[in-house]
Scaffold this active site. Structure first.
Site: not given
Ligand code: EPU
Length: 357
Positions: A169, A245, A351
């Site tokens: 990021r 996010s 973010e």
């Molecule tokens: N999780 C939870 N609760 C939730 C959602 C997720 O506990 O409601 C935990 C779980 O352990 C899950 C893990 O978070 O396995 C990862 O969740 P997810 O795959 O949804 O990804 P994220 O880490 O929450 C990041 C990016 C997103 C991107 C997704 C998918 C960042 C800050 N965010 O989210 O990017 O779409 O991965 O790869 O790195 C954005 O930057 O605006 C964004 C949406």
């Protein structure tokens, strides 16, 4: 691409910025101009300079939190459009082009490299700035170069990817050289072989082991996952009125991660036999999902505070439930930061970009 001759600049006044952000929050811009040709940009920047006003470069507004007091300066919306090829898999898109239109365009032609980034709101120009990433892909993996107007030198530069300082990021455009460059266009080196990467768990589970889907199938799978998490913009889905996010996922050294594990165990935040989810990050470090930390600090999906809430579908998104103010967004952000810090000793970093605070 639409970088023809300079037209007359149409400068508007007191334009409500809430209409230009996906979160739907924010007061007026003192001045607002949309640039639709590259050589209008220096003229727009000169106008701001003449009035001694700060400049805000506006793309798709999908990563912005604008204050209710608005922006007392000059907003320059990048309205440059166009997608062109200049060699095998070499695709250049103008900064104001909608990001997902570029992904769809590439997928239609069987080009691989950005299909996992399907359905992300915003414009092409914003993607190198925060090195947009999702489902195991980041734009830095396919960006060849970024064409930008260098405000300090007053000229256009082509910045090769190796000079963009890409990280999680992050890039030089939002760190060392913040506000110096205005992105005009981005060139991607996509793969003509159509080879996809579906190693991210959410994506891998959609396809039978050992199969190699085509780019179009991966795009469709990503769209479904994002829709399920309300991460696709849809006026009919109130949970999608967000800035995506709201917090970065903390990236920890092994030592800090061990400390986090101790804190999670000693404060009873782990189920028996459970381990903290983690993903490998640069430099042998570990990325921890902020959403997990937020939930284990006691917050829950759908939790509301006034006109702001945590999304019902994804803990990392703060949602404008209708008529929210920026102060309400900030109050909820701080409450979450304090709650997580109290339990885990980690300060979550927001973010989005904050404007007018
Ligand atoms: N999780 C939870 N609760 C939730 C959602 C997720 O506990 O409601 C935990 C779980 O352990 C899950 C893990 O978070 O396995 C990862 O969740 P997810 O795959 O949804 O990804 P994220 O880490 O929450 C990041 C990016 C997103 C991107 C997704 C998918 C960042 C800050 N965010 O989210 O990017 O779409 O991965 O790869 O790195 C954005 O930057 O605006 C964004 C949406």
């Amino acid at each position: 691409m639409t970088d023809g001759g300079t037209g007359e600049l149409c400068i508007r006044e007191f334009v409500p910025l809430r209409n230009y952000t996906t979160l739907g929050v924010g007061g007026p811009a003192r001045y607002f101009v949309c640039v639709t040709a590259v050589d209008q940009l220096p003229a727009a920047l000169d106008e701001a300079l003449r009035r001694s006003l700060p400049v805000l470069i506006l793309g798709g507004g999908s990563n912005l939190v604008v204050s209710d007091r608005g922006f007392p300066g000059f907003v320059v919306q990048i309205g440059l459009r166009g997608i062109e090829t200049s060699g095998p898999g070499l695709v250049t898109a103008a900064a104001g082009e909608e990001w997902d239109r570029l992904v769809a365009w590439s997928v239609e032609r069987g080009l691989a490299g950005i299909e996992n980034l399907s359905g992300i709101p915003g414009s092409v120009g914003g993607t190198p700035i925060q090195n947009v990433g999702a489902y195991g892909q980041e734009v830095s993996e396919t960006i060849e170069s970024v064409r930008a107007f260098d405000r300090s030198a007053g000229c256009i530069r082509d910045v090769p990817a190796r000079d963009c300082g890409f990280g999680y990021r992050a890039s030089r455009f939002n760190t060392a050289d913040r506000d110096r460059f205005v992105v005009l266009g981005v060139t991607f080196q996509l793969r003509e072989d159509g080879r996809v990467n579906i190693t991210y768990p959410d994506l891998a589970s959609r396809f039978p082991a050992g199969t190699m889907p085509c780019v179009d199938e991966v795009r469709r799978a990503v769209m479904e996952i994002r829709a399920a998490k309300a991460m696709l913009l849809d006026p009919a889905v109130p949970d999608s009125r967000s800035a995506g996010s709201f917090f970065r996922n903390p990236v920890l050294s092994l030592e800090s991660f061990a400390e986090l594990e101790n804190r999670a165990a000693s404060t009873g935040r782990l189920e028996p036999g459970e381990v903290i989810p983690r993903y490998p990050a640069d430099g042998g470090r570990l990325k921890v999902p902020a959403a997990w930390l937020i939930e284990r600090a006691g917050f829950r999906k759908g939790q509301r505070q006034g006109r702001v809430g945590i999304s019902n579908r994804h803990t990392l998104a703060l949602v404008n439930l209708g008529g929210a103010t920026s102060d309400e967004i900030i109050a909820m952000m701080k409450q979450i930061q304090t709650g997580v810090e109290l339990i885990f000793g980690l300060r979550l970093q927001p973010e989005p970009v904050f404007v007018g605070f």
